[in-house]
Scaffold this motif. Structure first.
Motif, PDB file in Angstrom:
ATOM      1  N   GLY A 120       4.814   7.578   0.748  1.00  0.00           N
ATOM      2  CA  GLY A 120       5.476   6.506   1.480  1.00  0.00           C
ATOM      3  C   GLY A 120       4.797   5.195   1.139  1.00  0.00           C
ATOM      4  N   VAL A 121       5.547   4.117   1.170  1.00  0.00           N
ATOM      5  CA  VAL A 121       4.996   2.817   0.801  1.00  0.00           C
ATOM      6  C   VAL A 121       5.368   1.771   1.850  1.00  0.00           C
ATOM      7  CG1 VAL A 121       5.181   3.393  -1.647  1.00  0.00           C
ATOM      8  CG2 VAL A 121       7.010   2.094  -0.561  1.00  0.00           C
ATOM      9  N   GLY A 122       4.572   0.715   1.897  1.00  0.00           N
ATOM     10  CA  GLY A 122       4.855  -0.380   2.810  1.00  0.00           C
ATOM     11  C   GLY A 122       4.316  -1.688   2.261  1.00  0.00           C
ATOM     12  N   TRP A 123       4.863  -2.786   2.739  1.00  0.00           N
ATOM     13  CA  TRP A 123       4.409  -4.108   2.313  1.00  0.00           C
ATOM     14  C   TRP A 123       4.546  -5.085   3.473  1.00  0.00           C
ATOM     15  CZ3 TRP A 123       7.785  -8.188   2.727  1.00  0.00           C
ATOM     16  CH2 TRP A 123       9.144  -7.862   2.855  1.00  0.00           C
ATOM     17  N   VAL A 124       3.750  -6.149   3.413  1.00  0.00           N
ATOM     18  CA  VAL A 124       3.833  -7.217   4.414  1.00  0.00           C
ATOM     19  C   VAL A 124       3.592  -8.545   3.715  1.00  0.00           C
ATOM     20  CG1 VAL A 124       1.392  -7.001   5.029  1.00  0.00           C
ATOM     21  CG2 VAL A 124       2.974  -8.060   6.645  1.00  0.00           C
ATOM     22  N   ALA A 125       4.348  -9.565   4.103  1.00  0.00           N
ATOM     23  CA  ALA A 125       4.237 -10.902   3.506  1.00  0.00           C
ATOM     24  C   ALA A 125       3.716 -11.881   4.545  1.00  0.00           C
ATOM     25  CB  ALA A 125       5.595 -11.363   2.985  1.00  0.00           C
ATOM     26  N   ARG A 126       2.684 -12.663   4.150  1.00  0.00           N
ATOM     27  CA  ARG A 126       2.131 -13.689   5.029  1.00  0.00           C
ATOM     28  C   ARG A 126       1.895 -14.958   4.220  1.00  0.00           C
ATOM     29  NH1 ARG A 126      -2.861 -10.437   7.542  1.00  0.00           N
ATOM     30  NH2 ARG A 126      -2.898  -9.655   5.409  1.00  0.00           N
ATOM     31  N   ASP A 127       1.970 -16.106   4.918  1.00  0.00           N
ATOM     32  CA  ASP A 127       1.780 -17.364   4.204  1.00  0.00           C
ATOM     33  C   ASP A 127       0.312 -17.773   4.198  1.00  0.00           C
ATOM     34  OD1 ASP A 127       1.201 -18.461   6.670  1.00  0.00           O
ATOM     35  OD2 ASP A 127       3.007 -19.682   6.802  1.00  0.00           O
ATOM     36  N   PHE A 128       0.036 -19.039   3.862  1.00  0.00           N
ATOM     37  CA  PHE A 128      -1.338 -19.479   3.619  1.00  0.00           C
ATOM     38  C   PHE A 128      -2.215 -19.533   4.866  1.00  0.00           C
ATOM     39  CE2 PHE A 128       1.124 -23.134   4.667  1.00  0.00           C
ATOM     40  CZ  PHE A 128       0.284 -23.983   5.350  1.00  0.00           C
ATOM     41  N   VAL A 129      -1.601 -19.435   6.043  1.00  0.00           N
ATOM     42  CA  VAL A 129      -2.414 -19.345   7.263  1.00  0.00           C
ATOM     43  C   VAL A 129      -2.267 -17.986   7.936  1.00  0.00           C
ATOM     44  CG1 VAL A 129      -2.552 -21.792   7.780  1.00  0.00           C
ATOM     45  CG2 VAL A 129      -0.588 -20.496   8.589  1.00  0.00           C
ATOM     46  N   GLY A 130      -1.649 -17.046   7.233  1.00  0.00           N
ATOM     47  CA  GLY A 130      -1.521 -15.695   7.760  1.00  0.00           C
ATOM     48  C   GLY A 130      -0.307 -15.451   8.619  1.00  0.00           C
ATOM     49  N   ILE A 131       0.642 -16.384   8.637  1.00  0.00           N
ATOM     50  CA  ILE A 131       1.839 -16.203   9.452  1.00  0.00           C
ATOM     51  C   ILE A 131       2.762 -15.182   8.799  1.00  0.00           C
ATOM     52  CG2 ILE A 131       3.883 -17.328  10.413  1.00  0.00           C
ATOM     53  CD1 ILE A 131       2.276 -19.896  10.548  1.00  0.00           C
ATOM     54  N   ASP A 144       0.843  -1.191   0.000  1.00  0.00           N
ATOM     55  CA  ASP A 144       0.000   0.000   0.000  1.00  0.00           C
ATOM     56  C   ASP A 144       0.877   1.239   0.000  1.00  0.00           C
ATOM     57  OD1 ASP A 144      -2.301   1.453  -0.060  1.00  0.00           O
ATOM     58  OD2 ASP A 144      -3.033   0.854   1.908  1.00  0.00           O
ATOM     59  N   GLY A 145       0.295   2.337  -0.456  1.00  0.00           N
ATOM     60  CA  GLY A 145       1.010   3.604  -0.477  1.00  0.00           C
ATOM     61  C   GLY A 145       0.176   4.708   0.135  1.00  0.00           C
ATOM     62  N   ALA A 146       0.854   5.721   0.649  1.00  0.00           N
ATOM     63  CA  ALA A 146       0.186   6.907   1.189  1.00  0.00           C
ATOM     64  C   ALA A 146       0.837   8.132   0.563  1.00  0.00           C
ATOM     65  CB  ALA A 146       0.318   6.947   2.710  1.00  0.00           C
ATOM     66  N   GLY A 176       9.915   5.756   2.890  1.00  0.00           N
ATOM     67  CA  GLY A 176       9.227   7.045   2.934  1.00  0.00           C
ATOM     68  C   GLY A 176       9.947   8.101   2.110  1.00  0.00           C
ATOM     69  N   ASN A 177       9.344   9.283   2.088  1.00  0.00           N
ATOM     70  CA  ASN A 177       9.926  10.441   1.395  1.00  0.00           C
ATOM     71  C   ASN A 177      10.199  10.186  -0.088  1.00  0.00           C
ATOM     72  OD1 ASN A 177      10.000  12.123   3.730  1.00  0.00           O
ATOM     73  ND2 ASN A 177      11.826  11.040   4.428  1.00  0.00           N
ATOM     74  N   ILE A 178       9.227   9.572  -0.760  1.00  0.00           N
ATOM     75  CA  ILE A 178       9.350   9.318  -2.193  1.00  0.00           C
ATOM     76  C   ILE A 178       8.632  10.433  -2.959  1.00  0.00           C
ATOM     77  CG2 ILE A 178       8.869   7.696  -4.060  1.00  0.00           C
ATOM     78  CD1 ILE A 178       8.634   5.488  -1.957  1.00  0.00           C
ATOM     79  N   PRO A 179       9.314  11.172  -3.823  1.00  0.00           N
ATOM     80  CA  PRO A 179       8.636  12.204  -4.627  1.00  0.00           C
ATOM     81  C   PRO A 179       7.611  11.558  -5.566  1.00  0.00           C
ATOM     82  CG  PRO A 179      11.029  12.501  -4.664  1.00  0.00           C
ATOM     83  CD  PRO A 179      10.761  11.148  -4.065  1.00  0.00           C
ATOM     84  N   CYS A 180       6.356  11.964  -5.463  1.00  0.00           N
ATOM     85  CA  CYS A 180       5.288  11.406  -6.293  1.00  0.00           C
ATOM     86  C   CYS A 180       4.340  12.528  -6.714  1.00  0.00           C
ATOM     87  CB  CYS A 180       4.503  10.335  -5.540  1.00  0.00           C
ATOM     88  SG  CYS A 180       5.450   8.843  -5.168  1.00  0.00           S
ATOM     89  N   VAL A 181       3.777  12.383  -7.896  1.00  0.00           N
ATOM     90  CA  VAL A 181       2.875  13.420  -8.406  1.00  0.00           C
ATOM     91  C   VAL A 181       1.407  13.053  -8.248  1.00  0.00           C
ATOM     92  CG1 VAL A 181       4.605  14.227 -10.054  1.00  0.00           C
ATOM     93  CG2 VAL A 181       2.936  12.491 -10.770  1.00  0.00           C
ATOM     94  N   SER A 182       1.123  11.820  -7.813  1.00  0.00           N
ATOM     95  CA  SER A 182      -0.269  11.411  -7.664  1.00  0.00           C
ATOM     96  C   SER A 182      -0.357  10.203  -6.743  1.00  0.00           C
ATOM     97  CB  SER A 182      -0.877  11.050  -9.031  1.00  0.00           C
ATOM     98  OG  SER A 182      -0.239   9.896  -9.569  1.00  0.00           O
ATOM     99  N   SER A 183      -1.580   9.927  -6.280  1.00  0.00           N
ATOM    100  CA  SER A 183      -1.783   8.759  -5.424  1.00  0.00           C
ATOM    101  C   SER A 183      -1.564   7.464  -6.198  1.00  0.00           C
ATOM    102  CB  SER A 183      -3.196   8.785  -4.828  1.00  0.00           C
ATOM    103  OG  SER A 183      -4.175   8.753  -5.851  1.00  0.00           O
ATOM    104  N   ILE A 184      -1.914   7.460  -7.491  1.00  0.00           N
ATOM    105  CA  ILE A 184      -1.728   6.249  -8.288  1.00  0.00           C
ATOM    106  C   ILE A 184      -0.241   5.951  -8.481  1.00  0.00           C
ATOM    107  CG2 ILE A 184      -1.780   7.371 -10.549  1.00  0.00           C
ATOM    108  CD1 ILE A 184      -3.437   4.042  -9.689  1.00  0.00           C
ATOM    109  N   MET A 185       0.577   7.010  -8.520  1.00  0.00           N
ATOM    110  CA  MET A 185       2.011   6.818  -8.673  1.00  0.00           C
ATOM    111  C   MET A 185       2.612   6.178  -7.429  1.00  0.00           C
ATOM    112  SD  MET A 185       4.920   9.611  -9.695  1.00  0.00           S
ATOM    113  CE  MET A 185       6.596   9.111 -10.076  1.00  0.00           C
TER     114      MET A 185
END
Length: 203
Positions: free
Chosen positions: A117-128, A106-108, A136-145
């Motif tokens: 700023g962006v973030g990610w999380v990895a989980r397996d088939f039972v959510g572990i 996801d991004g904000a 953070g601090n990534i220059p972006c011109v739009s939310s889609i970017m």
């Protein structure tokens, strides 16, 4: 009774035994939480010479379960800074196939500052939990970017960590449609999406 063999074989046996149960996800959480708590108690005794009473261990496991439930029910509130935010899927988290990691990213974006700023999380088939990261601090011109940057950062992390079988999930349907060619690609995203396609081909 738990089947004999190495840990992976034991885990496969547990999953096969309980995957069809009505509350399979909750049951597997209890199994994982219980094993983790046993490991913590063992380490406490071996490395710190502290013997954890069984009733105390059970109370800690219950507390851990309550924390999981609070996290599941948490709502992400809208930001006053023009950020792209996500609320939980009403259908809940959908597990990936056995042996596959689901990468939620996801991004904000703050429109006033033009920074994301962006973030990610990895989980397996039972959510572990299998890993997480963000930038953070990534220059972006739009939310889609910034949503596109979130996918790129997540994929780079997957390569660095050796994840080979993954499902990537984003809450931006517009970006998904662009990647699959259903709507016209924004020119500013061309370089980012080229990177995404290239990295996907290497995993």
């Amino acid at each position: 009774m738990v089947a004999k063999g190495d840990f992976l074989e034991c885990w496969k046996w547990l999953y096969a035994k309980y995957s069809m149960e009505g509350e399979a996800s909750d049951l597997m959480r209890w199994v994982v939480g219980g094993l983790w708590r046993i490991s913590k108690c063992r380490n406490s005794l071996v490395f710190e010479k502290v013997d954890i009473e069984p009733l105390v261990a059970i109370q800690l496991l219950k507390q851990q379960w309550e924390e999981w439930m609070i996290c599941d029910e948490a709502q992400v509130k809208p930001s006053s800074c023009g950020q792209q935010v996500r609320r939980p899927d009403p259908h809940g988290w959908i597990k990936p196939p056995f042996g596959t990691l689901k990468i939620n990213c996801d991004g904000a974006w703050c429109s006033r500052a033009g920074i994301g700023g962006v973030g990610w999380v990895a989980r397996d088939f039972v959510g572990i939990f299998n890993g997480a990261g963000g930038i953070g601090n990534i220059p972006c011109v739009s939310s889609i970017m910034v949503e596109a940057e979130a996918i790129r950062v997540a994929l780079v992390a997957c390569v660095e960590r050796g994840f080979t079988s993954i499902q990537l999930e984003t809450d931006s349907q517009v970006l998904v449609d662009m990647i699959h060619g259903r709507i016209q690609l924004e020119v500013v995203l061309d370089g980012i999406l080229w990177d995404i396609n290239y990295i996907e081909a290497t995993i």
